[in-house]
Design a protein around this motif. Structure first.
Motif, PDB file in Angstrom:
ATOM      1  N   THR B 231     -24.409   4.125  22.768  1.00  0.00           N
ATOM      2  CA  THR B 231     -23.530   3.003  22.552  1.00  0.00           C
ATOM      3  C   THR B 231     -22.197   3.402  23.134  1.00  0.00           C
ATOM      4  N   GLU B 232     -21.372   2.481  23.251  1.00  0.00           N
ATOM      5  CA  GLU B 232     -20.080   2.726  23.871  1.00  0.00           C
ATOM      6  C   GLU B 232     -19.344   3.863  23.166  1.00  0.00           C
ATOM      7  N   ALA B 233     -19.281   3.781  21.850  1.00  0.00           N
ATOM      8  CA  ALA B 233     -18.590   4.834  21.122  1.00  0.00           C
ATOM      9  C   ALA B 233     -19.586   5.606  20.285  1.00  0.00           C
ATOM     10  N   GLY B 234     -19.399   6.908  20.274  1.00  0.00           N
ATOM     11  CA  GLY B 234     -20.221   7.735  19.416  1.00  0.00           C
ATOM     12  C   GLY B 234     -21.669   7.769  19.840  1.00  0.00           C
ATOM     13  N   GLN B 235     -21.900   7.820  21.126  1.00  0.00           N
ATOM     14  CA  GLN B 235     -23.289   7.820  21.562  1.00  0.00           C
ATOM     15  C   GLN B 235     -23.910   9.202  21.444  1.00  0.00           C
ATOM     16  N   VAL B 236     -25.200   9.203  21.255  1.00  0.00           N
ATOM     17  CA  VAL B 236     -25.930  10.458  21.280  1.00  0.00           C
ATOM     18  C   VAL B 236     -26.355  10.678  22.720  1.00  0.00           C
ATOM     19  N   VAL B 237     -25.775  11.670  23.370  1.00  0.00           N
ATOM     20  CA  VAL B 237     -26.199  11.924  24.732  1.00  0.00           C
ATOM     21  C   VAL B 237     -26.593  13.381  24.867  1.00  0.00           C
ATOM     22  N   GLY B 238     -27.541  13.632  25.717  1.00  0.00           N
ATOM     23  CA  GLY B 238     -27.995  14.994  25.918  1.00  0.00           C
ATOM     24  C   GLY B 238     -29.498  15.040  25.893  1.00  0.00           C
ATOM     25  N   THR B 239     -30.046  16.245  26.032  1.00  0.00           N
ATOM     26  CA  THR B 239     -31.475  16.418  26.028  1.00  0.00           C
ATOM     27  C   THR B 239     -31.817  17.212  24.776  1.00  0.00           C
ATOM     28  N   PRO B 240     -32.660  16.662  23.908  1.00  0.00           N
ATOM     29  CA  PRO B 240     -32.826  17.233  22.578  1.00  0.00           C
ATOM     30  C   PRO B 240     -32.902  18.756  22.505  1.00  0.00           C
ATOM     31  N   HIS B 241     -33.713  19.386  23.346  1.00  0.00           N
ATOM     32  CA  HIS B 241     -33.856  20.836  23.201  1.00  0.00           C
ATOM     33  C   HIS B 241     -32.553  21.571  23.454  1.00  0.00           C
ATOM     34  N   TYR B 242     -31.721  21.004  24.277  1.00  0.00           N
ATOM     35  CA  TYR B 242     -30.501  21.708  24.678  1.00  0.00           C
ATOM     36  C   TYR B 242     -29.272  21.184  23.947  1.00  0.00           C
ATOM     37  N   MET B 243     -29.497  20.196  23.098  1.00  0.00           N
ATOM     38  CA  MET B 243     -28.360  19.554  22.432  1.00  0.00           C
ATOM     39  C   MET B 243     -27.828  20.378  21.270  1.00  0.00           C
ATOM     40  N   ALA B 244     -26.529  20.451  21.174  1.00  0.00           N
ATOM     41  CA  ALA B 244     -25.916  21.103  20.030  1.00  0.00           C
ATOM     42  C   ALA B 244     -26.163  20.234  18.797  1.00  0.00           C
ATOM     43  N   PRO B 245     -26.278  20.880  17.625  1.00  0.00           N
ATOM     44  CA  PRO B 245     -26.574  20.096  16.423  1.00  0.00           C
ATOM     45  C   PRO B 245     -25.574  18.966  16.193  1.00  0.00           C
ATOM     46  N   GLU B 246     -24.299  19.218  16.494  1.00  0.00           N
ATOM     47  CA  GLU B 246     -23.310  18.172  16.232  1.00  0.00           C
ATOM     48  C   GLU B 246     -23.459  17.010  17.206  1.00  0.00           C
ATOM     49  N   GLN B 247     -24.098  17.270  18.351  1.00  0.00           N
ATOM     50  CA  GLN B 247     -24.332  16.189  19.310  1.00  0.00           C
ATOM     51  C   GLN B 247     -25.301  15.170  18.714  1.00  0.00           C
ATOM     52  N   VAL B 248     -26.187  15.691  17.863  1.00  0.00           N
ATOM     53  CA  VAL B 248     -27.157  14.812  17.212  1.00  0.00           C
ATOM     54  C   VAL B 248     -26.532  14.162  15.982  1.00  0.00           C
ATOM     55  N   ALA B 249     -25.859  15.002  15.202  1.00  0.00           N
ATOM     56  CA  ALA B 249     -25.384  14.506  13.908  1.00  0.00           C
ATOM     57  C   ALA B 249     -24.094  13.675  14.013  1.00  0.00           C
ATOM     58  N   HIS B 250     -23.163  14.152  14.777  1.00  0.00           N
ATOM     59  CA  HIS B 250     -21.879  13.442  14.881  1.00  0.00           C
ATOM     60  C   HIS B 250     -21.490  13.292  16.340  1.00  0.00           C
ATOM     61  N   PRO B 251     -22.210  12.466  17.067  1.00  0.00           N
ATOM     62  CA  PRO B 251     -21.968  12.387  18.510  1.00  0.00           C
ATOM     63  C   PRO B 251     -20.522  12.085  18.873  1.00  0.00           C
ATOM     64  N   ALA B 252     -19.803  11.436  17.984  1.00  0.00           N
ATOM     65  CA  ALA B 252     -18.433  11.068  18.324  1.00  0.00           C
ATOM     66  C   ALA B 252     -17.520  12.285  18.333  1.00  0.00           C
ATOM     67  N   GLU B 253     -17.933  13.334  17.631  1.00  0.00           N
ATOM     68  CA  GLU B 253     -17.033  14.487  17.496  1.00  0.00           C
ATOM     69  C   GLU B 253     -17.351  15.625  18.453  1.00  0.00           C
ATOM     70  N   VAL B 254     -18.130  15.339  19.454  1.00  0.00           N
ATOM     71  CA  VAL B 254     -18.547  16.397  20.367  1.00  0.00           C
ATOM     72  C   VAL B 254     -17.377  16.891  21.204  1.00  0.00           C
ATOM     73  N   ASP B 255     -17.232  18.212  21.277  1.00  0.00           N
ATOM     74  CA  ASP B 255     -16.229  18.752  22.184  1.00  0.00           C
ATOM     75  C   ASP B 255     -16.875  19.801  23.088  1.00  0.00           C
ATOM     76  N   HIS B 256     -16.036  20.564  23.780  1.00  0.00           N
ATOM     77  CA  HIS B 256     -16.572  21.489  24.789  1.00  0.00           C
ATOM     78  C   HIS B 256     -17.501  22.534  24.189  1.00  0.00           C
ATOM     79  N   ARG B 257     -17.424  22.724  22.865  1.00  0.00           N
ATOM     80  CA  ARG B 257     -18.271  23.747  22.267  1.00  0.00           C
ATOM     81  C   ARG B 257     -19.746  23.345  22.256  1.00  0.00           C
ATOM     82  N   ALA B 258     -19.989  22.050  22.443  1.00  0.00           N
ATOM     83  CA  ALA B 258     -21.389  21.609  22.584  1.00  0.00           C
ATOM     84  C   ALA B 258     -21.987  22.196  23.861  1.00  0.00           C
TER      85      ALA B 258
END
Lengths: 224, 546
Positions: B231-258
């Motif tokens: 979605t426009e805001a807070g989207q879940v993007v990435g490939t599941p195996h390589y995704m950081a946990p926060e990318q799944v749980a809180h996509p809006a809060e993703v930063d470079h640490r993902a």
């Protein structure tokens, strides 16, 4: 796999084939029914065919390199019906040997709900075969989830196998399952992955070569 | 009777008894190779197949579209030539429906501008972007090489190769992070390697633009990664195996640490050949590597971003630290992996004739295990950090070897490799094969296979014949002390037997023939006692009879 090698593997292989036969008996029943036999006769003939198949170890002669299990079973059945029908009728039918726990009532129920049209028996067989493959795979998939106590996840997400739900739907499932929305996305992805694997594994059992899996899927698609 | 409902996706009739109420045709299609998800992945992409290069001609008059080199659910990549500049470029087109959202064009332009500002040798440069007849596209630097996924599929990577690649990714990521851009979709498909071993990271920020993960839009190959809804805001993007946990749980809060997490997954996979499992096991429990690398990988894979490295440059620093004190990874390591394809490889035990000639060596202790690999131009034995390379040019001969019969009664055989090092002839012995318990015939056969393979490869590479006998094994000298230790039980038995024999003869001689005839039944003990009591008399008597 049909081609489990080695002498000791022989009985295991035989058992594996019997299991396969057990899964795929309904297409055979449907074929016999389509030939114009009564439900009773069709059940007896299917039973007798399997009795013969298992007793004569015909399954042991299945040569994986020769082709598809589906074609083998149909060819065997045709052979059986044409050549051994009379013999069977005298010898076996009286005894009503049951080798498989065929749920005849359910078979007939399944058969009778099917649309009446002008399909040839072969076509019926192939269609039912394709259905049996899918039913079996979904059964296993469900069992996998049930075994982990995740029956609810399967139930809630099975729709996502084919259709990517709208975000709202994910949120709904998430709420229902007490998971985060992200976790639901991952669970749905996993469900699809597992389903795909089971389907391809299942088909791999019935073809000579893994290369033929796609070909068989295409063929079955045409049979639907 | 069946319902007369039809499948909304494919139009096939749905009957009441269908599998779990789902359309059978669609279910079957899902099983087709490469069909990761029915095209509903993004409903607007349904049924989209990338256009043929010829069909794109009119849209890109300045380009000569050469071939389709990659495709995925979210777009396609073509190799093309820029006519005026006469250079190769990669053209990525996004699927046609993607711009349906009017806000998309703005977002696309905004993000693409930021990406085009990234100039780094390890980041795929964006030359141009835009929209042509409703088709969004990027024109990018063309990388002639393979992606990391293809390299991983070709076989496991030596740790040294991984260590030559990861720091370059770190550099690229650090540069982008410094410019406020998070990749969001680091995965092997997006890491490209050219023939010089140079790493380039593709698809920066694309995941954010597209709002969904981009599957395999990189310069090569197709991946089967699923898409996540966006979605426009807070989207879940990435490939599941390589995704950081926060990318799944809180996509809006993703930063470079993902990205650091995803890099950790890629690193883990390069070292072990596997993705990190649910219960994370240190890489060193799976493969022989420097344990300091465990720490780096595990910290990058921390669930909580706070506990990860806070900057990707730290990952590089830590890796560099592990390299000091041992041989630094050659810069051209991936190059070799690319240029000299692996012929065969196997786990192997390693020893030398010198080691076998020592006391403990004779008993194969310690057993040194590693990976023996035959490349097009060299033989390589790697055991954790240490690597022994034998270029074909220095190879003298190969053959079978075994220990003397008494040291190894089963007659296990080694693969013996002699080569020239600084004018000195050196010999190494390998026992290829995985298991501890092997039959002698098995070891002979494996070693013989290696000899044949080495000779053939050398012949093909250099045209010269390496002497190599696969019939008669050479016998490696054993340590005299080892020999003694093995033979000691036999010697002891022999000594015991001799002693017995001597003792029997020694005691039998005095007892029977010399006993006085008047006391033939007398037991020896009282006789001896008597002798003790009356030594002089006994002696005299003995003396008399003797």
């Amino acid at each position: 796999m049909l081609a489990a090698g080695g002498r000791n593997a022989d009985s295991r292989r035989q058992r594996a084939l019997e299991d396969l036969a057990r899964i795929y008996w309904f297409p055979l029943y449907a074929y016999v029914r389509r030939q114009g036999q009564s439900p009773q006769t069709a059940e007896d003939l299917t039973q007798a065919f399997f009795a013969r198949l298992i007793e004569k170890h015909s399954l042991r002669r299945v040569d994986r390199s020769k082709g598809k299990f589906r074609s083998f079973l149909l060819a065997s059945l045709k052979h059986f019906l044409s050549n051994e029908y009379d013999k069977t009728r005298t010898e076996k039918r009286g005894g009503r040997i049951k080798v498989l726990a065929l749920d005849a009532a359910s078979a007939e129920a399944r058969y009778s709900i099917e649309p009446v049209d002008h399909m040839t028996p072969e076509r019926v067989f192939e269609q039912r075969w394709a259905w049996a493959v899918l039913d079996q795979v979904l059964l296993r998939l469900r069992a996998q989830y049930d075994a982990r106590g995740q029956g609810g996840v399967f139930e809630a997400l099975k729709g996502a196998l084919l259709e990517r739900p709208a975000d709202g739907q994910y949120a709904e499932s998430a709420c229902e399952l007490g998971m985060t929305q992200g976790a639901v996305v991952v669970a749905a992805h996993r469900l699809r992955g597992r389903y795909r694997k089971l389907l391809r594994d299942e088909i791999a059992q019935t073809v000579a070569d893994p290369q033929q899996i796609d070909e068989e899927v295409q063929y079955l698609l045409g049979c639907l | 009777m069946s319902d007369l409902k039809t499948c909304p996706r494919c139009g096939a009739p749905l009957s009441a008894e269908t599998a779990e109420g789902l359309c059978r045709a669609c279910l079957l299609k899902l099983g087709l190779e490469g069909n990761s998800l029915p095209s509903t992945a993004a409903p607007m992409l349904a049924g989209w197949t990338p256009p043929e290069p010829a069909e794109l001609k009119s849209r890109f008059p300045d380009l000569e579209i050469l071939q389709l080199i990659g495709r995925g659910g979210m777009g396609a990549v073509y190799k093309a030539r820029q006519k005026k500049l006469d250079r190769l470029v990669a053209v990525k087109i996004l699927p046609p429906g993607i711009g349906a959202d009017p806000a998309f064009a703005d977002r696309f332009a905004r993000e693409a501008q930021a990406l085009a500002r990234l100039r780094h040798p390890s980041i795929v440069t964006i030359h141009e972007f835009g929209q042509t007849e409703g088709l969004f596209f990027f024109v990018m630097e063309y990388v002639d090489g393979v992606n990391l996924r293809q390299l991983l599929n070709a076989g496991r990577m030596a740790p040294r190769e991984a260590l030559a690649i990861v720091p370059q990714i770190c550099d690229a990521l650090q540069y982008a992070h410094d410019h406020g851009i998070v990749h969001r979709d680091i995965k092997p498909e997006n890491i490209l390697l050219d023939r010089r071993g140079h790493v380039t990271v593709a698809d920066f920020g694309l995941a954010k633009i597209v709002g969904r993960e981009t599957s395999a839009l990189s310069a090569a190959g197709q991946s089967e990664s699923p898409s996540a809804p966006g979605t426009e805001a807070g989207q879940v993007v990435g490939t599941p195996h390589y995704m950081a946990p926060e990318q799944v749980a809180h996509p809006a809060e993703v930063d470079h640490r993902a990205d650091i997490y995803s890099l950790g997954v890629v690193f883990y996979q390069m070292l072990t050949g596997e993705l990190p499992g649910k219960h994370l096991q240190a890489p060193s429990t799976k493969v022989v590597i420097d344990v300091r690398l465990d720490e780096i990988v595990l910290r990058a894979l921390e669930q909580d971003p706070q506990r990860r490295y806070q900057q990707v440059s730290e990952v590089k620093t830590r890796i560099m630290e592990t390299m000091t004190g041992s041989s630094p990874p050659a810069q051209d390591a991936p190059l070799k992996a690319l240029q000299a394809p692996l012929k065969i490889s196997s786990r192997a035990y390693f020893t030398t004739p010198q080691h076998l000639a020592t006391f403990f060596g004779g008993f194969w202790w310690p057993r040194i295990a590693g990976e023996l690999a035959l490349y097009d131009d060299r033989l390589l034995f790697s055991r954790g950090w240490e690597r022994t390379e034998i270029p074909f040019a220095s190879l003298k001969d190969v053959g079978l070897a075994r220990c003397p019969r008494w040291m190894s009664p089963a007659r296990h055989q080694f693969l013996s490799v002699s080569y020239d090092e600084g004018g000195q002839r050196k010999t190494l012995l390998f026992m290829p094969g995985p298991a501890w318990f092997r039959t002698a015939e098995d070891t002979r056969q494996q070693a013989a296979e290696w000899i044949v393979a080495i000779r053939e490869t050398v012949k093909a590479a250099t045209g010269k014949d390496v002497p190599g006998d696969i019939r008669e094994p050479a016998v490696v000298p054993a340590s005299p002390w080892g020999t003694l230790a093995v033979l000691a039980p036999l010697l002891l038995i022999a000594v015991f037997l001799i002693w017995q024999f001597v003792a029997l003869r020694g005691s039998a001689a005095p007892i029977h023939p010399t006993l006085p005839p008047q006391a033939p039944q007398q037991a020896p003990l009282p006789a001896a006692q008597e002798k003790l009591n009356h030594p002089a008399e006994g002696e005299k008597r003995n003396g008399d009879t003797g």
